[in-house]
Design a protein around this motif. Structure first.
Motif, PDB file in Angstrom:
ATOM      1  N   ARG A 279     112.857 -10.159  40.510  1.00  0.00           N
ATOM      2  CA  ARG A 279     112.722  -9.905  39.172  1.00  0.00           C
ATOM      3  C   ARG A 279     114.276 -10.678  38.474  1.00  0.00           C
ATOM      4  O   ARG A 279     115.186  -9.927  38.964  1.00  0.00           O
ATOM      5  N   ASN A 280     114.061 -11.264  37.342  1.00  0.00           N
ATOM      6  CA  ASN A 280     115.410 -11.753  36.617  1.00  0.00           C
ATOM      7  C   ASN A 280     115.054 -11.591  35.166  1.00  0.00           C
ATOM      8  O   ASN A 280     113.865 -11.644  34.723  1.00  0.00           O
ATOM      9  N   LEU A 281     116.213 -11.419  34.455  1.00  0.00           N
ATOM     10  CA  LEU A 281     116.151 -11.199  32.949  1.00  0.00           C
ATOM     11  C   LEU A 281     116.176 -12.779  32.312  1.00  0.00           C
ATOM     12  O   LEU A 281     116.969 -13.491  33.008  1.00  0.00           O
ATOM     13  N   LEU A 282     115.503 -12.931  31.390  1.00  0.00           N
ATOM     14  CA  LEU A 282     115.608 -14.109  30.758  1.00  0.00           C
ATOM     15  C   LEU A 282     116.055 -13.642  29.150  1.00  0.00           C
ATOM     16  O   LEU A 282     115.515 -12.580  28.424  1.00  0.00           O
ATOM     17  N   PHE A 283     116.686 -14.411  28.523  1.00  0.00           N
ATOM     18  CA  PHE A 283     117.359 -14.121  27.364  1.00  0.00           C
ATOM     19  C   PHE A 283     117.209 -15.093  26.218  1.00  0.00           C
ATOM     20  O   PHE A 283     117.088 -16.550  26.461  1.00  0.00           O
ATOM     21  N   ARG A 284     116.863 -14.733  25.019  1.00  0.00           N
ATOM     22  CA  ARG A 284     116.552 -15.559  23.851  1.00  0.00           C
ATOM     23  C   ARG A 284     117.594 -15.329  22.803  1.00  0.00           C
ATOM     24  O   ARG A 284     117.653 -14.300  22.594  1.00  0.00           O
ATOM     25  N   HIS A 285     118.221 -16.343  22.265  1.00  0.00           N
ATOM     26  CA  HIS A 285     119.054 -16.275  21.257  1.00  0.00           C
ATOM     27  C   HIS A 285     118.643 -17.077  19.890  1.00  0.00           C
ATOM     28  O   HIS A 285     118.059 -17.875  20.049  1.00  0.00           O
ATOM     29  N   GLY A 286     118.965 -16.281  18.946  1.00  0.00           N
ATOM     30  CA  GLY A 286     118.357 -16.606  17.566  1.00  0.00           C
ATOM     31  C   GLY A 286     117.005 -16.890  17.348  1.00  0.00           C
ATOM     32  O   GLY A 286     116.007 -16.158  18.068  1.00  0.00           O
ATOM     33  N   THR A 287     116.346 -17.784  16.629  1.00  0.00           N
ATOM     34  CA  THR A 287     114.863 -17.753  16.452  1.00  0.00           C
ATOM     35  C   THR A 287     114.289 -18.942  17.259  1.00  0.00           C
ATOM     36  O   THR A 287     113.019 -19.233  17.365  1.00  0.00           O
ATOM     37  N   GLY A 288     114.952 -19.712  18.129  1.00  0.00           N
ATOM     38  CA  GLY A 288     114.584 -20.805  18.859  1.00  0.00           C
ATOM     39  C   GLY A 288     113.742 -20.112  20.037  1.00  0.00           C
ATOM     40  O   GLY A 288     113.559 -18.924  20.396  1.00  0.00           O
ATOM     41  N   SER A 289     112.837 -21.061  20.695  1.00  0.00           N
ATOM     42  CA  SER A 289     112.066 -20.577  21.769  1.00  0.00           C
ATOM     43  C   SER A 289     112.547 -20.795  23.003  1.00  0.00           C
ATOM     44  O   SER A 289     112.025 -20.476  24.175  1.00  0.00           O
ATOM     45  N   GLY A 290     113.724 -21.407  23.176  1.00  0.00           N
ATOM     46  CA  GLY A 290     114.552 -21.599  24.410  1.00  0.00           C
ATOM     47  C   GLY A 290     114.871 -20.327  25.046  1.00  0.00           C
ATOM     48  O   GLY A 290     115.182 -19.398  24.312  1.00  0.00           O
ATOM     49  N   LYS A 291     114.840 -20.369  26.359  1.00  0.00           N
ATOM     50  CA  LYS A 291     115.419 -19.089  27.269  1.00  0.00           C
ATOM     51  C   LYS A 291     116.340 -19.493  28.159  1.00  0.00           C
ATOM     52  O   LYS A 291     116.612 -20.459  28.803  1.00  0.00           O
ATOM     53  N   LEU A 292     117.655 -18.343  28.375  1.00  0.00           N
ATOM     54  CA  LEU A 292     118.384 -18.602  29.398  1.00  0.00           C
ATOM     55  C   LEU A 292     118.234 -17.555  30.493  1.00  0.00           C
ATOM     56  O   LEU A 292     117.980 -16.422  30.160  1.00  0.00           O
ATOM     57  N   ARG A 293     118.537 -17.963  31.757  1.00  0.00           N
ATOM     58  CA  ARG A 293     118.543 -17.090  32.731  1.00  0.00           C
ATOM     59  C   ARG A 293     119.880 -16.153  32.855  1.00  0.00           C
ATOM     60  O   ARG A 293     120.945 -16.675  32.188  1.00  0.00           O
ATOM     61  N   GLU A 294     119.782 -15.331  33.676  1.00  0.00           N
ATOM     62  CA  GLU A 294     121.209 -14.409  33.781  1.00  0.00           C
ATOM     63  C   GLU A 294     122.340 -15.238  34.099  1.00  0.00           C
ATOM     64  O   GLU A 294     123.515 -15.251  33.603  1.00  0.00           O
ATOM     65  N   SER A 295     122.281 -16.433  35.007  1.00  0.00           N
ATOM     66  CA  SER A 295     123.446 -17.067  35.670  1.00  0.00           C
ATOM     67  C   SER A 295     123.752 -17.901  34.472  1.00  0.00           C
ATOM     68  O   SER A 295     124.974 -18.551  34.537  1.00  0.00           O
ATOM     69  N   GLU A 296     122.830 -18.179  33.510  1.00  0.00           N
ATOM     70  CA  GLU A 296     123.338 -19.311  32.310  1.00  0.00           C
ATOM     71  C   GLU A 296     123.944 -18.355  30.979  1.00  0.00           C
ATOM     72  O   GLU A 296     124.674 -19.111  30.412  1.00  0.00           O
ATOM     73  N   GLU A 297     123.879 -16.944  31.207  1.00  0.00           N
ATOM     74  CA  GLU A 297     124.743 -16.347  30.244  1.00  0.00           C
ATOM     75  C   GLU A 297     125.967 -16.056  30.561  1.00  0.00           C
ATOM     76  O   GLU A 297     126.595 -16.111  31.627  1.00  0.00           O
ATOM     77  N   SER A 298     127.124 -15.805  29.494  1.00  0.00           N
ATOM     78  CA  SER A 298     128.608 -15.516  29.996  1.00  0.00           C
ATOM     79  C   SER A 298     128.637 -14.209  30.933  1.00  0.00           C
ATOM     80  O   SER A 298     127.819 -13.326  30.835  1.00  0.00           O
ATOM     81  N   THR A 299     129.793 -14.168  31.652  1.00  0.00           N
ATOM     82  CA  THR A 299     130.041 -13.026  32.388  1.00  0.00           C
ATOM     83  C   THR A 299     130.372 -11.841  31.643  1.00  0.00           C
ATOM     84  O   THR A 299     129.789 -10.633  32.066  1.00  0.00           O
ATOM     85  N   GLY A 300     130.897 -11.989  30.433  1.00  0.00           N
ATOM     86  CA  GLY A 300     131.012 -10.841  29.698  1.00  0.00           C
ATOM     87  C   GLY A 300     129.788 -10.239  28.986  1.00  0.00           C
ATOM     88  O   GLY A 300     129.593  -9.161  29.197  1.00  0.00           O
ATOM     89  N   THR A 301     129.026 -11.083  28.780  1.00  0.00           N
ATOM     90  CA  THR A 301     127.695 -10.498  28.117  1.00  0.00           C
ATOM     91  C   THR A 301     126.798  -9.759  29.517  1.00  0.00           C
ATOM     92  O   THR A 301     126.229  -8.400  29.259  1.00  0.00           O
ATOM     93  N   MET A 302     126.868 -10.098  30.568  1.00  0.00           N
ATOM     94  CA  MET A 302     126.192  -9.452  31.651  1.00  0.00           C
ATOM     95  C   MET A 302     126.884  -8.213  32.143  1.00  0.00           C
ATOM     96  O   MET A 302     126.350  -7.242  32.275  1.00  0.00           O
ATOM     97  N   ALA A 303     128.273  -8.305  32.018  1.00  0.00           N
ATOM     98  CA  ALA A 303     128.915  -7.181  32.248  1.00  0.00           C
ATOM     99  C   ALA A 303     128.907  -6.165  31.368  1.00  0.00           C
ATOM    100  O   ALA A 303     128.617  -4.811  31.449  1.00  0.00           O
ATOM    101  N   TRP A 304     128.537  -6.485  30.067  1.00  0.00           N
ATOM    102  CA  TRP A 304     128.392  -5.621  28.965  1.00  0.00           C
ATOM    103  C   TRP A 304     126.950  -4.703  29.222  1.00  0.00           C
ATOM    104  O   TRP A 304     126.852  -3.694  28.886  1.00  0.00           O
TER     105      TRP A 304
END
Length: 436
Positions: A279-304
């Motif tokens: 199981r992995n987390l997917l993240f959407r930013h803003g109103t777009g349909s694109g999604k980012l994986r955990e590995s593509e998010e910033s270290t600070g976001t994941m730490a938070w």
């Protein structure tokens, strides 16, 4: 539960006794004064500061050791080849001398004191007491394993705590207290591994619906991450991979059962492996349909997200949250926000406590002001003999408006590294000489 005081001796870099007191100086009796509660007389945030390798983390490690011994000395620890122990090792005598651990805490409104003493062979002393009018002993345990005070437990093995064994036996007077300690502490260690494990837990909780998706998104928005939606991606193990793993298992198996039995086990193994889900987390930013994986998010976001969910859980249930290196990979404002949450009685309604280590000098502003605030600031310093010492900011005579950060950086409280920057010239010259 509330932690009132933790005392330990001869653990890692701490050779001598160290006392970590979380009670306010206003508490001078065994019980809170009339019309007050325990929450009125404890620190809800305590910070530990000091140089690298001074021993800050070892304060937290000693607490973790004590809680782990209570939880596992009568179970998992017995499978180990020797008794689990981490004494001061920089002189030969300390390795054979006793180590001592003592917890004073509040469970279900009552004040308890639990202490145990160890040597290389196991437990040599153990006592649990509760405050009635005075301290009243619930049970004691001697060096030969004899237990007094518990009707269903009279003898324990040298390497197990009577407290731990009594909990395994579901002794009524012990089990609720044991559960309170086991569930009451959450120790958060610094590093990518801890973040990864916490994120895996978040994904599992989202799947099991024990964590709300909206809550996680709200937490992300608090930190201004730009995240507007989070979902869980599930990836079952492909059947071909499951079959390959099964074949490898069978090839290395020493089982000599009949062929039919082997085929049945192979089928069961394959089915079990198919049920494995990553199981992995997917993240959407803003109103777009694109999604980012955990590995593509910033270290600070994941730490938070990893720490933030832990903080919210502690606040909800009144736990003692222990964080090594608060502020690692976080903006200082987020660290300050966490401290403010624990300090705010309207948010921290369950009386949760935060104990942390940090190098972030701005957090020392918690020590600005009256004595009660100063009591929440601790320093660790290591002497020439390698032994660490724990001391409190309130030990120093300071004026109300003292600039704690400035005075700390000036070395007025100790706990600073004694750097020798000029040695870099020797280092560079040595390298140049070797090249020639």
């Amino acid at each position: 539960m509330h932690l009132l005081r933790f005392t330990f001796e001869n653990h890692k870099s701490f050779r001598d006794e160290a006392v970590f007191d979380l009670t306010r100086s206003s508490l001078s009796t065994l019980r809170p004064p009339k019309d007050t509660t325990w929450a009125d007389h404890i620190h809800h945030v305590d910070g530990i500061y000091g140089a690298n390798a001074s021993g800050k983390t070892n304060v937290l490690d000693a607490l973790h050791y004590a809680v782990s011994a209570i939880g596992a000395s009568a179970t998992a620890w017995l499978d180990r080849p020797s008794f689990v122990r981490r004494p001061f090792v920089l002189n030969s005598s300390s390795t054979s001398e006793f180590s001592k651990f003592e917890l004073e805490f509040v469970h279900d409104g009552e004040r308890y004191q639990y202490q145990f003493t160890t040597n290389p062979d196991g437990i040599i002393e153990e006592t649990l007491r509760v405050v009635n009018v005075r301290w009243k002993t619930i049970f004691t345990r001697s060096s030969d394993g004899v237990v007094n005070g518990l009707s269903k437990l009279h003898l324990v093995a040298p390497r197990e705590l009577a407290f731990s064994r009594a909990a395994q036996l579901n002794i009524p007077i012990i089990k609720p207290i044991w559960k309170s300690i086991m569930r009451g502490f959450d120790i958060y260690r610094v590093g990518d591994r801890e973040v990864s494990e916490r994120l895996e837990r978040i994904a599992r909780q989202l799947h099991e619906r024990t964590l709300s998706l909206n809550e996680l998104v709200t937490l992300a928005q608090i930190a201004d991450t730009g995240i507007t939606h989070i979902e869980v991606e599930e990836q079952p193990l492909p059947p071909k991979i499951a079959k390959l793993f099964t074949q490898l298992i069978n090839e290395n198996s020493e089982d000599t059962d009949a062929e039919a039995s082997e085929q049945q086990e192979s089928s069961e193994d394959t089915e079990e492996l198919r049920e494995f889900i990553a199981r992995n987390l997917l993240f959407r930013h803003g109103t777009g349909s694109g999604k980012l994986r955990e590995s593509e998010e910033s270290t600070g976001t994941m730490a938070w997200l990893a720490l933030g969910t832990t903080v919210v859980n502690a606040l909800r249930h009144g736990h003692v949250l222990v964080v090594d290196e608060l502020g690692s990979s976080l903006h200082p404002q987020l660290s300050r926000l966490i401290i403010d949450w624990f300090e705010d009685p309207e948010i921290n309604m369950m009386g949760a406590q935060l104990i942390f280590t940090s190098h972030d000098m701005t957090l020392l502003d918690a020590g600005r002001g009256d004595r009660e605030k100063r009591e929440q600031v601790w320093f660790v310093e290591k002497g020439a003999d390698g032994a660490s010492e724990l001391f409190n900011l309130s030990d120093f005579p300071l004026q109300k408006r003292s600039n704690i950060v400035k005075q700390y950086l000036e070395g007025q409280f100790g706990g600073l590294p004694y750097t020798a920057p000029s040695l870099v010239y020797n280092l560079l010259n040595t390298h140049s000489t070797e090249e020639k």
